[in-house]
Scaffold this motif. Structure first.
Motif, mmCIF file in Angstrom:
data_model
loop_
_atom_site.group_PDB
_atom_site.id
_atom_site.type_symbol
_atom_site.label_atom_id
_atom_site.label_comp_id
_atom_site.label_asym_id
_atom_site.label_seq_id
_atom_site.Cartn_x
_atom_site.Cartn_y
_atom_site.Cartn_z
ATOM 1 N N GLY A 73 0.807 -1.212 0.000
ATOM 2 C CA GLY A 73 0.000 0.000 0.000
ATOM 3 C C GLY A 73 0.840 1.260 0.000
ATOM 4 N N GLY A 74 2.023 1.193 0.623
ATOM 5 C CA GLY A 74 2.900 2.353 0.681
ATOM 6 C C GLY A 74 3.950 2.391 -0.406
ATOM 7 N N VAL A 75 4.310 1.217 -0.942
ATOM 8 C CA VAL A 75 5.392 1.173 -1.924
ATOM 9 C C VAL A 75 4.996 1.852 -3.230
ATOM 10 C CG1 VAL A 75 4.888 -1.007 -3.119
ATOM 11 C CG2 VAL A 75 7.261 -0.350 -2.663
ATOM 12 N N TRP A 76 3.692 2.067 -3.426
ATOM 13 C CA TRP A 76 3.259 2.792 -4.622
ATOM 14 C C TRP A 76 3.661 4.259 -4.576
ATOM 15 C CZ3 TRP A 76 1.718 1.170 -9.232
ATOM 16 C CH2 TRP A 76 1.277 -0.148 -9.352
ATOM 17 N N THR A 77 4.205 4.699 -3.446
ATOM 18 C CA THR A 77 4.800 6.036 -3.387
ATOM 19 C C THR A 77 5.965 6.128 -4.363
ATOM 20 O OG1 THR A 77 4.228 6.156 -1.044
ATOM 21 C CG2 THR A 77 5.860 7.734 -1.840
ATOM 22 N N PHE A 78 6.580 4.974 -4.643
ATOM 23 C CA PHE A 78 7.738 4.917 -5.527
ATOM 24 C C PHE A 78 7.319 4.422 -6.915
ATOM 25 C CE2 PHE A 78 8.997 3.864 -1.114
ATOM 26 C CZ PHE A 78 9.607 5.074 -0.818
ATOM 27 N N THR A 79 8.269 4.268 -7.798
ATOM 28 C CA THR A 79 7.989 3.981 -9.206
ATOM 29 C C THR A 79 7.841 2.487 -9.456
ATOM 30 O OG1 THR A 79 9.216 5.953 -9.873
ATOM 31 C CG2 THR A 79 8.836 4.280 -11.559
ATOM 32 N N TYR A 80 6.735 2.101 -10.081
ATOM 33 C CA TYR A 80 6.516 0.696 -10.425
ATOM 34 C C TYR A 80 7.283 0.359 -11.699
ATOM 35 C CZ TYR A 80 4.259 -3.553 -12.083
ATOM 36 O OH TYR A 80 4.030 -4.825 -12.549
ATOM 37 N N ALA A 81 8.059 -0.745 -11.649
ATOM 38 C CA ALA A 81 8.871 -1.149 -12.796
ATOM 39 C C ALA A 81 8.732 -2.640 -13.074
ATOM 40 C CB ALA A 81 10.337 -0.792 -12.557
ATOM 41 N N GLY A 82 7.564 -3.207 -12.784
ATOM 42 C CA GLY A 82 7.342 -4.628 -13.001
ATOM 43 C C GLY A 82 7.039 -4.966 -14.450
ATOM 44 N N TYR A 83 7.040 -6.249 -14.747
ATOM 45 C CA TYR A 83 6.848 -6.732 -16.119
ATOM 46 C C TYR A 83 5.384 -6.680 -16.552
ATOM 47 C CZ TYR A 83 7.164 -9.861 -20.170
ATOM 48 O OH TYR A 83 7.093 -10.403 -21.427
ATOM 49 N N PHE A 84 4.477 -6.931 -15.612
ATOM 50 C CA PHE A 84 3.061 -7.020 -15.947
ATOM 51 C C PHE A 84 2.330 -5.709 -15.655
ATOM 52 C CE2 PHE A 84 4.335 -11.415 -15.034
ATOM 53 C CZ PHE A 84 3.894 -12.047 -16.188
ATOM 54 N N ASP A 85 1.253 -5.480 -16.402
ATOM 55 C CA ASP A 85 0.390 -4.337 -16.104
ATOM 56 C C ASP A 85 -0.141 -4.482 -14.679
ATOM 57 O OD1 ASP A 85 0.830 -3.877 -18.759
ATOM 58 O OD2 ASP A 85 -1.270 -4.016 -19.377
ATOM 59 N N ARG A 86 -0.292 -3.354 -14.008
ATOM 60 C CA ARG A 86 -0.740 -3.411 -12.620
ATOM 61 C C ARG A 86 -1.520 -2.143 -12.285
ATOM 62 N NH1 ARG A 86 3.344 -6.180 -8.363
ATOM 63 N NH2 ARG A 86 1.948 -6.417 -6.589
ATOM 64 N N HIS A 87 -2.502 -2.278 -11.407
ATOM 65 C CA HIS A 87 -3.291 -1.129 -10.975
ATOM 66 C C HIS A 87 -2.822 -0.666 -9.601
ATOM 67 C CE1 HIS A 87 -5.989 -2.714 -14.109
ATOM 68 N NE2 HIS A 87 -6.447 -1.482 -14.190
ATOM 69 N N ASP A 88 -2.698 0.638 -9.446
ATOM 70 C CA ASP A 88 -2.319 1.175 -8.142
ATOM 71 C C ASP A 88 -3.563 1.301 -7.261
ATOM 72 O OD1 ASP A 88 -3.680 3.531 -8.810
ATOM 73 O OD2 ASP A 88 -1.860 4.616 -9.366
ATOM 74 N N PRO A 89 -3.418 1.685 -5.998
ATOM 75 C CA PRO A 89 -4.577 1.734 -5.095
ATOM 76 C C PRO A 89 -5.692 2.664 -5.560
ATOM 77 C CG PRO A 89 -2.549 1.784 -3.832
ATOM 78 C CD PRO A 89 -2.155 1.936 -5.267
ATOM 79 N N GLU A 90 -5.339 3.668 -6.352
ATOM 80 C CA GLU A 90 -6.356 4.600 -6.847
ATOM 81 C C GLU A 90 -7.015 4.123 -8.136
ATOM 82 O OE1 GLU A 90 -4.670 5.870 -3.705
ATOM 83 O OE2 GLU A 90 -3.309 5.776 -5.416
#
Length: 247
Positions: A73-90
């Motif tokens: 929940g907090g790590v989305w403060t930083f930049t997502y760099a994963g391989y798959f599409d992903r939705h943030d908490p918002e």
């Protein structure tokens, strides 16, 4: 006096009960399920108000996540760099980075808007999708040759850093387990396990420390869980101090 009963009608209810695998109505009182079935089963509990908000939906029991980390929940403060599409908490959809070039581009975009002096942290990277190719300091130095850049892997055990991190931490020449080196003995910027990672975090900060102390981190994790139908989650790692839970 008994609390009122509400009967929710749905196009289909997946019960997970082999004796009654599907239903159309569920009766609820005080947040507890009284009956699942058709009108005969739910009306047996007496007068009830009917709620049709799910009349065109499929309902199912909430999923139980047995291995999760609430700090997402907090790590989305930083930049997502994963391989798959992903939705943030918002609810924003972040396209996956399907190549190292795409990863570098994502980090470079984040670096351009980051205030001066701050370390760029990114997370979710997984090299298993890129064959034998590994991220190196040369890649992350293209993001910035002056600002510390840290790329956390999805497994939590490995990360990549750029030259400024190696220099500030002393890892470029340190004799410490976990510092990956090329054939010429030069540090590639890949750090494995805690001994090497600790030195880097000591030099530029650890984004995971105190992440749950951020006011809405736990609520943001709950939103992520609800988005995928998880109603119960187990976390045996993340520190959840009482003030965070109470908030």
């Amino acid at each position: 006096m008994a609390s009122p009963i509400t009967v929710y009608r749905a196009r289909r209810i997946i019960t997970m009960d082999p004796s009654c695998p599907s239903a159309t109505h569920v009766a609820v009182r005080d947040g507890r399920i009284l009956a699942v079935g058709g009108t005969a089963e739910t009306s047996a509990w007496g007068p009830a108000a009917t709620d049709d908000r799910y009349a065109d939906s499929v309902l199912m029991p909430g999923l139980v996540e047995g291995h999760s980390h609430a700090w997402e929940g907090g790590v989305w403060t930083f930049t997502y760099a994963g391989y798959f599409d992903r939705h943030d908490p918002e609810g924003r959809r972040w396209p996956g980075c399907d190549s190292i070039e795409a990863t570098v581009a994502r980090l470079a975009e984040a670096e351009r808007i980051l205030p001066p002096g701050e370390t760029l942290f990114a997370w979710g990277f997984d090299p298993i999708y890129f064959g034998e190719t590994r991220v190196t300091t040369a890649d992350l130095d293209r993001v910035s040759a002056t600002r510390p850049v840290v790329l956390l892997h999805s497994n939590g055990h490995v990360m990549n850093v750029n030259t400024p991190v190696l220099e500030r931490s002393g890892l470029a020449n340190a004799n410490i387990d976990g510092v990956l080196r090329d054939a010429g003995g030069r540090a590639t910027g890949e750090l494995r396990e805690m001994a090497a990672k600790y030195m880097a975090f000591k030099a530029v900060g650890n984004p995971q420390h105190g992440i749950m102390a951020q006011g809405d981190s736990l609520h943001r994790f709950a939103r992520l869980a609800c988005r995928v139908g998880v109603t119960t989650a187990t976390d045996l790692f993340t520190d959840l101090p009482d003030p965070v839970v109470a908030a």
